[in-house]
Design an enzyme around this catalytic site. Structure first.
Site, PDB file in Angstrom:
ATOM      1  CG  HIS A  72      34.985 -46.489  15.542  1.00 43.74           C
ATOM      2  ND1 HIS A  72      35.014 -47.536  14.661  1.00 43.74           N
ATOM      3  CD2 HIS A  72      35.114 -47.042  16.773  1.00 43.74           C
ATOM      4  CE1 HIS A  72      35.162 -48.690  15.337  1.00 43.74           C
ATOM      5  NE2 HIS A  72      35.233 -48.407  16.617  1.00 43.74           N
TER       6      HIS A  72
ATOM      7  CE1 TYR B 224      35.650 -53.842  18.713  1.00 44.78           C
ATOM      8  CE2 TYR B 224      34.178 -55.717  19.025  1.00 44.78           C
ATOM      9  CZ  TYR B 224      34.392 -54.355  18.983  1.00 44.78           C
ATOM     10  OH  TYR B 224      33.343 -53.511  19.208  1.00 44.78           O
TER      11      TYR B 224
ATOM     12  CG  HIS C 184      31.378 -51.092  25.802  1.00 36.77           C
ATOM     13  ND1 HIS C 184      32.328 -51.926  26.336  1.00 36.77           N
ATOM     14  CD2 HIS C 184      31.636 -51.028  24.478  1.00 36.77           C
ATOM     15  CE1 HIS C 184      33.120 -52.355  25.363  1.00 36.77           C
ATOM     16  NE2 HIS C 184      32.719 -51.826  24.231  1.00 36.77           N
ATOM     17  CB  ALA C 185      34.280 -46.644  24.676  1.00 38.57           C
TER      18      ALA C 185
ATOM     19  CD  GLU D 117      35.384 -51.946  16.073  1.00 41.20           C
ATOM     20  OE1 GLU D 117      36.054 -51.326  16.930  1.00 41.20           O
ATOM     21  OE2 GLU D 117      34.165 -51.763  15.914  1.00 41.20           O
TER      22      GLU D 117
ATOM     23  CG  HIS E 206      31.098 -56.407  22.236  1.00 42.14           C
ATOM     24  ND1 HIS E 206      31.869 -56.118  23.348  1.00 42.14           N
ATOM     25  CD2 HIS E 206      31.413 -55.471  21.316  1.00 42.14           C
ATOM     26  CE1 HIS E 206      32.628 -55.064  23.105  1.00 42.14           C
ATOM     27  NE2 HIS E 206      32.376 -54.646  21.892  1.00 42.14           N
TER      28      HIS E 206
ATOM     29  CG  HIS F 243      39.015 -48.375  19.480  1.00 43.87           C
ATOM     30  ND1 HIS F 243      39.440 -49.514  18.829  1.00 43.87           N
ATOM     31  CD2 HIS F 243      37.663 -48.422  19.429  1.00 43.87           C
ATOM     32  CE1 HIS F 243      38.401 -50.213  18.415  1.00 43.87           C
ATOM     33  NE2 HIS F 243      37.303 -49.579  18.772  1.00 43.87           N
ATOM     34  CD  GLU F 244      35.124 -45.968  20.902  1.00 45.20           C
ATOM     35  OE1 GLU F 244      34.390 -45.810  19.906  1.00 45.20           O
ATOM     36  OE2 GLU F 244      35.261 -47.083  21.436  1.00 45.20           O
TER      37      GLU F 244
HETATM   38  O1  X8Z Z   1      34.272 -52.557  22.221  1.00 47.12           O
HETATM   39  C1  X8Z Z   1      35.319 -52.039  21.937  1.00 47.12           C
HETATM   40  C2  X8Z Z   1      35.394 -50.541  21.673  1.00 47.12           C
HETATM   41  C3  X8Z Z   1      34.158 -50.015  21.071  1.00 47.12           C
HETATM   42  S1  X8Z Z   1      33.945 -50.491  19.419  1.00 47.12           S
HETATM   43  C4  X8Z Z   1      35.615 -49.820  22.971  1.00 47.12           C
HETATM   44  N1  X8Z Z   1      36.453 -52.778  21.908  1.00 47.12           N
HETATM   45  C5  X8Z Z   1      36.457 -54.202  22.214  1.00 47.12           C
HETATM   46  C6  X8Z Z   1      36.118 -54.453  23.665  1.00 47.12           C
HETATM   47  O2  X8Z Z   1      36.173 -53.528  24.470  1.00 47.12           O
HETATM   48  O3  X8Z Z   1      35.807 -55.597  24.012  1.00 47.12           O
HETATM   49  C7  X8Z Z   1      37.791 -52.291  21.568  1.00 47.12           C
HETATM   50  C8  X8Z Z   1      38.704 -53.454  21.782  1.00 47.12           C
HETATM   51  C9  X8Z Z   1      37.844 -54.679  21.903  1.00 47.12           C
HETATM   52 ZN    ZN Z   2      35.399 -49.835  18.089  1.00 46.60          ZN
END
Ligand code: X8Z
Ligand code: ZN
Length: 602
Positions: A375, A511, A341-342, A399, A501, A371-372
């Site tokens: 940050h 988000y 997960h990024a 975010e 998450h 997105h990354e």
């Molecule tokens: O978790 C993330 C990022 C890392 S902060 C990749 N996002 C959420 C997800 O993937 O559920 C970005 C969009 C929503």
């Molecule tokens: Zn993020």
């Protein structure tokens, strides 16, 4: 051992100092307490980050133990300082920074633990273990095991309803279910910590981190959802109709909820991957697809990241440091388990910036890279702030930065960076298609962005008990998103755990906020750039004036309440769905025409 000794000594110093100085000069005592705590907070944060980096990029029993140990030390310290901060907070006549830092010390803890011996270790150990289970998680496709990043990509491209169903069910069963008991234990342990800090539960603690009373924050999210919900409802009705046309009644009915595995994403959180299924004839044929363009031009993961960096440097921001390129994880290592997960990191709080991804050459990951990097550029912009301000104005801001930039990935921008031939830029009559493509990701996400913490807030408060984890999750997915699982879920299901998450204990309302904020930032940036055309065609690529103003907001970090930061860039102090609604206004009109005769809702 060494850690325990030094922590004990430190906590003695922290409690002794105010006691001695309180009577004479309580303001100075509070200030001294903050100064001392801030140095240790920074040190423990860096140690914790290093251990966590090694763990997430090399999961094994030893790295798991190391990260749990470092995490426990940081939690123990943060809980102790929060309790101590409460005693100083009532002191009259404190200066601005002391007041703000004392408040932040009491609200920035995400996963608290009780102060009794062993409690912080229990929390950190469970947290590390759940992360690992998720990182190592696998589903199946045609009976063969398939890892997390591969299954995520496959859900975007596969159009076989039986295979989609197999992937969805196997992922949720294999990854979510085994976590349930540990998750329930972790919730109880975190709550005990939150209660010692004076909060009703961990959810109340999470809601307290937005420069306003927690009830007001909950009400704010509800107000925002009411503003944008009509757009979601229109999109849902339209997409269901298209899915019904493609798959037939036996797979997707004309009315009622949508089958969750048909939407191009494991969690049905963003639907852009099935744009081909919902594209209207004529106006919907965009003539290009970002995944195809990246592949045609021979992009590899590194070149994708360089492309992302190029947007930020075009705004006048300094390039990423050499160490970023040496130390980041761009692709999935073949020889070990990692958390794919990024995420974006700053390992030394200065400029040891890194991203950790398992990049695939596709449009989703190109967006995620922006997105990354958002940050990372934020982290570096605020790196001169003191440790308690090394953060976004709020977590939604953090975010939203990269996403704001990614909204500028217009066809015209793709031409500028050489990905798209000028002759292929979609003409004005394709605007509906462009907006629909964008809405499939941005609008579809809104109820998902909200419901994760709506569910967790109730889990933390005890309204949802462990025995009801499964059913309550499915019910909430139905209520907010209008989707259902592709098959029956057993009483022991824990589908929430199959979303990163949840085991990682990362709050998610950020988000939802970001999805709304990014349109406010983008609208403001386009106005500053003097853009006159339709908003969705605006790209502020290369605009140094916008970059300057953007960076001024980023440099503030968490030093001021978030409305100040919002005001600095947009001129408004209110978070509002208006910018997002304005961006999609022509699409809303069009969707409602298409939906005539359809029964909206589920
Ligand atoms: O978790 C993330 C990022 C890392 S902060 C990749 N996002 C959420 C997800 O993937 O559920 C970005 C969009 C929503
Ligand atoms: Zn993020």
């Amino acid at each position: 051992m060494k850690r325990l000794v030094s922590l004990a000594a430190l906590s003695a110093a922290l409690t002794a100092a105010p006691a001695m100085a309180d009577a004479a000069n309580p303001q100075q005592a509070a200030k001294d307490f903050v100064t001392k705590a801030e140095a240790e907070y920074a040190r423990l944060g860096i140690e914790g980050g290093q251990a966590e980096w090694v763990y997430q990029t090399y999961i094994n029993q030893d790295t798991e133990a190391l990260t749990a140990r470092a995490g426990a030390a940081a939690t123990e310290f943060n809980v102790k300082t929060a309790i101590e901060a409460a005693k100083h907070a009532g002191t009259p006549g404190l200066d601005y920074d002391t007041t703000r830092k004392l408040a932040r010390m009491r609200t920035l803890i995400v996963l608290p633990a009780a102060t009794k011996p062993g409690a912080a270790e229990e929390v950190a150990t469970l947290n590390a273990k759940l992360q690992g289970v998720y990182g190592k998680g696998k589903g199946t496709l045609r009976g063969a095991p398939i890892n997390g990043s591969d299954i995520e990509a496959a859900m975007g491209t596969n159009r076989n309803p039986d295979e989609l169903k197999e992937m969805w069910l196997s992922w949720h069963d294999n990854v979510g279910k085994p976590m349930k008991d540990d998750y329930a234990r972790l919730v109880a342990a975190a709550n005990a910590g939150a209660q010692e800090l004076g909060y009703a539960d961990t959810g109340a603690l999470w809601r307290s981190n937005y420069d306003m009373p927690p009830e007001q924050f909950a009400a704010l999210t509800e107000k925002l959802w009411a503003e944008v919900k009509p757009l979601y409802d229109s999109l849902h009705t339209y997409v269901r109709m298209k899915l019904n046309q493609k798959y037939g009644d036996a797979v997707q009915g004309k009315t009622g909820p949508i089958r969750a595995d048909l939407l191009g994403n494991m969690w049905a959180q963003e639907w852009g991957n099935i744009y081909d299924v919902v594209a209207p004839a004529g106006a919907g044929d965009l003539g290009f697809d970002t995944t195809d363009l990246l592949k045609e031009k021979g992009y590899d993961p590194l070149r994708m990241v360089k492309g992302g960096e190029g947007f930020f440097t075009s705004l006048g921001l300094a390039p990423l440091p050499k160490t970023f390129w040496e130390r980041s994880q761009f692709v999935k290592p073949q020889d070990r388990e990692v958390v794919c997960h990024a995420s974006a990191w700053n390992l030394d709080n200065v400029d040891d910036l890194r991203i950790k991804m398992c990049i695939k050459v596709n449009g989703d990951d190109f967006t995620t890279i922006h997105h990354e990097l958002g940050h990372n550029f934020y982290q570096r912009a605020y790196n001169k702030q003191p440790a308690y301000y090394l953060d976004g104005a709020n977590d939604g801001f953090h975010e939203a930065i990269g996403d704001t930039v990614a909204l500028s990935i217009t066809p015209e921008y793709l031409v500028q960076i050489g990905l798209l031939d000028r002759a292929k830029v979609p003409s004005a009559d394709k605007d509906t298609g462009l907006l629909l493509r964008q809405a499939m990701d941005k609008v579809a996400f809104l109820p998902f962005g909200l419901l994760i913490d709506r569910w967790r807030w109730q889990v933390f408060s005890g309204e949802i008990k462990p025995a009801d984890y499964g059913k309550s999750w499915t019910d909430m997915r139905l209520n907010y998103q209008g989707i259902i699982p592709p098959g029956p879920r057993g009483a022991d299901a824990f589908d929430a755990g199959a979303k990163y998450h949840i085991p990682a204990m990362v709050p998610y309302t950020r988000y939802f906020l970001a999805r709304i904020l990014q349109f406010q930032f983008y609208e403001a940036a386009c106005k500053q750039a003097g853009w006159k055309g339709p908003l969705h065609r605006c790209s502020f690529y290369g605009n140094k004036d916008v970059g300057k103003k953007f960076n001024a907001m980023l440099e503030m970090g968490a030093s001021k309440p978030w409305p100040d930061a919002l005001h600095a860039f947009t001129g408004s102090r209110e978070i509002s769905g208006k910018a997002m609604m304005a961006y999609f206004a022509p699409l809303k009109k069009w969707l409602d025409q298409q939906n005539k005769g359809q029964k909206p809702g589920w």
